[in-house]
Write a protein that holds these residues in place. Structure first.
Motif, PDB file in Angstrom:
ATOM      1  N   TYR A  30       1.018  -1.437   0.084  1.00 34.63           N
ATOM      2  CA  TYR A  30      -0.302   0.235   0.164  1.00 34.63           C
ATOM      3  C   TYR A  30       0.852   1.149  -0.075  1.00 34.63           C
ATOM      4  O   TYR A  30       0.403   2.382  -0.955  1.00 34.63           O
ATOM      5  N   GLU A  31       1.919   1.134   0.710  1.00 31.92           N
ATOM      6  CA  GLU A  31       2.924   2.135   0.883  1.00 31.92           C
ATOM      7  C   GLU A  31       3.377   2.736  -0.516  1.00 31.92           C
ATOM      8  O   GLU A  31       3.635   3.961  -1.013  1.00 31.92           O
ATOM      9  N   SER A  32       3.701   1.625  -1.233  1.00 30.57           N
ATOM     10  CA  SER A  32       4.792   1.665  -1.900  1.00 30.57           C
ATOM     11  C   SER A  32       3.487   1.834  -3.269  1.00 30.57           C
ATOM     12  O   SER A  32       3.897   3.398  -4.145  1.00 30.57           O
ATOM     13  N   ILE A  33       2.394   1.825  -3.746  1.00 29.40           N
ATOM     14  CA  ILE A  33       1.621   2.010  -4.227  1.00 29.40           C
ATOM     15  C   ILE A  33       1.253   4.080  -4.218  1.00 29.40           C
ATOM     16  O   ILE A  33       1.285   4.511  -4.871  1.00 29.40           O
ATOM     17  N   SER A  34       1.333   4.167  -2.858  1.00 28.57           N
ATOM     18  CA  SER A  34       0.670   5.444  -2.472  1.00 28.57           C
ATOM     19  C   SER A  34       2.045   6.585  -2.929  1.00 28.57           C
ATOM     20  O   SER A  34       1.738   7.543  -3.564  1.00 28.57           O
ATOM     21  N   ASP A  35       3.297   6.231  -2.694  1.00 30.45           N
ATOM     22  CA  ASP A  35       4.684   7.147  -3.400  1.00 30.45           C
ATOM     23  C   ASP A  35       4.193   7.091  -5.153  1.00 30.45           C
ATOM     24  O   ASP A  35       4.029   8.346  -5.498  1.00 30.45           O
ATOM     25  N   ILE A  36       3.973   5.509  -6.037  1.00 27.58           N
ATOM     26  CA  ILE A  36       3.738   5.819  -6.988  1.00 27.58           C
ATOM     27  C   ILE A  36       2.860   6.693  -7.661  1.00 27.58           C
ATOM     28  O   ILE A  36       2.996   7.027  -8.909  1.00 27.58           O
ATOM     29  N   LEU A  37       2.119   6.491  -6.826  1.00 19.22           N
ATOM     30  CA  LEU A  37       0.281   6.906  -7.455  1.00 19.22           C
ATOM     31  C   LEU A  37       0.252   8.481  -6.845  1.00 19.22           C
ATOM     32  O   LEU A  37      -0.292   9.538  -7.048  1.00 19.22           O
ATOM     33  N   ASP A  38       1.196   9.030  -6.326  1.00 23.80           N
ATOM     34  CA  ASP A  38       1.129  10.329  -5.073  1.00 23.80           C
ATOM     35  C   ASP A  38      -0.364  10.576  -4.672  1.00 23.80           C
ATOM     36  O   ASP A  38      -0.676  11.357  -5.074  1.00 23.80           O
ATOM     37  N   VAL A  39      -1.130   9.454  -3.818  1.00 26.02           N
ATOM     38  CA  VAL A  39      -2.040   9.809  -3.311  1.00 26.02           C
ATOM     39  C   VAL A  39      -1.947   9.134  -1.415  1.00 26.02           C
ATOM     40  O   VAL A  39      -0.812   8.179  -1.461  1.00 26.02           O
ATOM     41  N   PRO A  40      -3.000   9.356  -1.130  1.00 23.43           N
ATOM     42  CA  PRO A  40      -2.708   8.757   0.880  1.00 23.43           C
ATOM     43  C   PRO A  40      -2.892   7.620   0.807  1.00 23.43           C
ATOM     44  O   PRO A  40      -3.623   7.068  -0.686  1.00 23.43           O
ATOM     45  N   VAL A  41      -2.396   6.531   1.830  1.00 25.77           N
ATOM     46  CA  VAL A  41      -2.722   5.237   1.891  1.00 25.77           C
ATOM     47  C   VAL A  41      -4.067   5.099   1.623  1.00 25.77           C
ATOM     48  O   VAL A  41      -4.168   4.083   1.348  1.00 25.77           O
ATOM     49  N   GLY A  42      -4.906   5.900   2.671  1.00 27.00           N
ATOM     50  CA  GLY A  42      -6.484   5.635   2.812  1.00 27.00           C
ATOM     51  C   GLY A  42      -7.241   5.558   1.295  1.00 27.00           C
ATOM     52  O   GLY A  42      -7.797   5.054   1.319  1.00 27.00           O
ATOM     53  N   THR A  43      -6.435   5.732   0.613  1.00 37.40           N
ATOM     54  CA  THR A  43      -7.061   6.426  -0.691  1.00 37.40           C
ATOM     55  C   THR A  43      -6.619   5.266  -1.447  1.00 37.40           C
ATOM     56  O   THR A  43      -7.759   4.874  -2.190  1.00 37.40           O
ATOM     57  N   VAL A  44      -5.190   4.650  -1.246  1.00 39.85           N
ATOM     58  CA  VAL A  44      -4.938   3.534  -2.137  1.00 39.85           C
ATOM     59  C   VAL A  44      -6.345   2.598  -1.928  1.00 39.85           C
ATOM     60  O   VAL A  44      -6.688   1.487  -2.519  1.00 39.85           O
ATOM     61  N   ARG A  45      -6.319   1.956  -0.221  1.00 40.48           N
ATOM     62  CA  ARG A  45      -7.166   1.121   0.487  1.00 40.48           C
ATOM     63  C   ARG A  45      -8.588   0.917   0.017  1.00 40.48           C
ATOM     64  O   ARG A  45      -9.398   0.794  -0.995  1.00 40.48           O
ATOM     65  N   SER A  46      -9.139   2.503  -0.225  1.00 49.91           N
ATOM     66  CA  SER A  46     -10.801   2.823  -0.418  1.00 49.91           C
ATOM     67  C   SER A  46     -10.432   2.316  -1.647  1.00 49.91           C
ATOM     68  O   SER A  46     -11.625   1.886  -2.617  1.00 49.91           O
ATOM     69  N   ARG A  47      -9.663   2.996  -3.050  1.00 51.62           N
ATOM     70  CA  ARG A  47     -10.098   2.870  -4.213  1.00 51.62           C
ATOM     71  C   ARG A  47      -9.357   1.311  -4.892  1.00 51.62           C
ATOM     72  O   ARG A  47     -10.406   0.593  -5.774  1.00 51.62           O
ATOM     73  N   LEU A  48      -8.831   0.490  -4.374  1.00 45.97           N
ATOM     74  CA  LEU A  48      -8.114  -0.841  -3.858  1.00 45.97           C
ATOM     75  C   LEU A  48     -10.098  -1.151  -3.648  1.00 45.97           C
ATOM     76  O   LEU A  48     -10.728  -2.626  -4.811  1.00 45.97           O
ATOM     77  N   HIS A  49     -10.672  -1.004  -2.875  1.00 47.20           N
ATOM     78  CA  HIS A  49     -11.571  -1.409  -2.529  1.00 47.20           C
ATOM     79  C   HIS A  49     -12.857  -1.635  -3.445  1.00 47.20           C
ATOM     80  O   HIS A  49     -13.495  -2.680  -3.803  1.00 47.20           O
ATOM     81  N   ARG A  50     -12.800  -0.542  -4.084  1.00 46.55           N
ATOM     82  CA  ARG A  50     -13.963  -0.324  -4.924  1.00 46.55           C
ATOM     83  C   ARG A  50     -13.753  -1.338  -6.321  1.00 46.55           C
ATOM     84  O   ARG A  50     -14.597  -0.853  -6.825  1.00 46.55           O
ATOM     85  N   ALA A  51     -12.538  -1.123  -6.895  1.00 47.80           N
ATOM     86  CA  ALA A  51     -11.582  -1.338  -7.659  1.00 47.80           C
ATOM     87  C   ALA A  51     -12.108  -3.005  -7.761  1.00 47.80           C
ATOM     88  O   ALA A  51     -12.551  -3.888  -8.441  1.00 47.80           O
ATOM     89  N   ARG A  52     -11.807  -3.654  -6.789  1.00 45.84           N
ATOM     90  CA  ARG A  52     -12.745  -5.111  -6.615  1.00 45.84           C
ATOM     91  C   ARG A  52     -13.416  -5.133  -6.120  1.00 45.84           C
ATOM     92  O   ARG A  52     -14.224  -6.251  -7.392  1.00 45.84           O
TER      93      ARG A  52
END
Length: 66
Positions: A30-52
Motif C-alpha cells: 500500500y505504501e509503495s502504491i501511495s508513493d507511485i500514485l502520489d495519493v495517501p494510503v487511505g485513498t489507495v485502500r478505498s480505491r482498491l476496495h472499489r476496484a475489487r
C-alpha cells in the motif's frame, strides 16, 4: 478464463485498473502504491476496495454467460 479476467481489468477506469495491477498483479505494498500514485494510503485502500468490488461484479456478469 484468463482472457475474460484481463478484459474485465482493462475495462476498469484508469485509477481502478492501476490499483488492481499494482497491488494484485505486481504485489506492491500500500505504501509503495501511495508513493507511485502520489495519493495517501487511505485513498489507495478505498480505491482498491472499489476496484475489487467493480471487478467482482463485472466478472460475475462475464462468467454468468458461460
Amino acid at each position: 478464463q484468463r482472457q475474460k479476467v484481463w478484459d474485465a481489468i482493462q475495462n476498469l477506469g484508469d485509477q481502478h485498473r492501476d490499483i488492481i495491477i499494482l497491488r494484485d498483479i505486481e504485489g506492491c505494498s500500500y505504501e509503495s502504491i501511495s508513493d507511485i500514485l502520489d495519493v495517501p494510503v487511505g485513498t489507495v485502500r478505498s480505491r482498491l476496495h472499489r476496484a475489487r468490488s467493480q471487478l467482482r461484479d463485472d466478472l460475475d456478469d462475464l462468467f454468468a454467460d458461460d
